[in-house]
Design an enzyme around this catalytic site. Sequence first.
Site, PDB file in Angstrom:
ATOM      1  N   THR A  42       0.826  -1.204   0.000  1.00 36.37           N
ATOM      2  CA  THR A  42       0.000   0.000   0.000  1.00 36.37           C
ATOM      3  C   THR A  42       0.866   1.262   0.000  1.00 36.37           C
ATOM      4  O   THR A  42       2.042   1.236   0.334  1.00 36.37           O
ATOM      5  CB  THR A  42      -0.948   0.026   1.220  1.00 36.37           C
ATOM      6  OG1 THR A  42      -0.182   0.050   2.419  1.00 36.37           O
ATOM      7  CG2 THR A  42      -1.868  -1.184   1.216  1.00 36.37           C
ATOM      8  N   ASP A  43       0.236   2.354  -0.379  1.00 36.29           N
ATOM      9  CA  ASP A  43       0.944   3.635  -0.413  1.00 36.29           C
ATOM     10  C   ASP A  43       0.492   4.510   0.763  1.00 36.29           C
ATOM     11  O   ASP A  43      -0.200   4.040   1.656  1.00 36.29           O
ATOM     12  CB  ASP A  43       0.718   4.334  -1.760  1.00 36.29           C
ATOM     13  CG  ASP A  43      -0.755   4.621  -2.049  1.00 36.29           C
ATOM     14  OD1 ASP A  43      -1.583   4.608  -1.110  1.00 36.29           O
ATOM     15  OD2 ASP A  43      -1.078   4.857  -3.221  1.00 36.29           O
TER      16      ASP A  43
END
Length: 145
Positions: free
Chosen positions: A15-16
């Site tokens: 994920t970012d």
Amino acid sequence: MIISEKKIEVRYAETDQMGVVHHSNYIVWMELGRTQLIKDLGFSYAEMEKSGILAPVLDVQVSYKKPLTYGENAIIKTWIDSYDGFKVIYGYSILNENGEQSVTGFTSHVCVRKEDFRPIRLKKMFPDWHEAYEKAKKKQQPEGD
């Protein structure tokens, strides 16, 4: 048409800063789906590579529809969209656990000899793969349907 399914859990590292899966991971997941489809057809990329043949990606097309987030499960559906004995185009649909589409895409590949990257015909070197791909590929609709 044969559609393979591969379920994966979204990991935090994928994920970012927004908490959603970084767009580059979907391409990695497509590879997982493609490998699963080949396995479901009874073959192995690793065995192909041991014989000196590679299947590089020529093109990637990805459309992002709805983000996936950490802790969700992704279902990667993969199929042979087209195959002409030389080039294969795999289709992908990545869904969330509720069946909602997150990503659609395609990758195109040709098989090449490892030593010189010269293309080969699957039918000649791997007739069993060729036959399986012919049977598994998406059936084209007649024009006008």
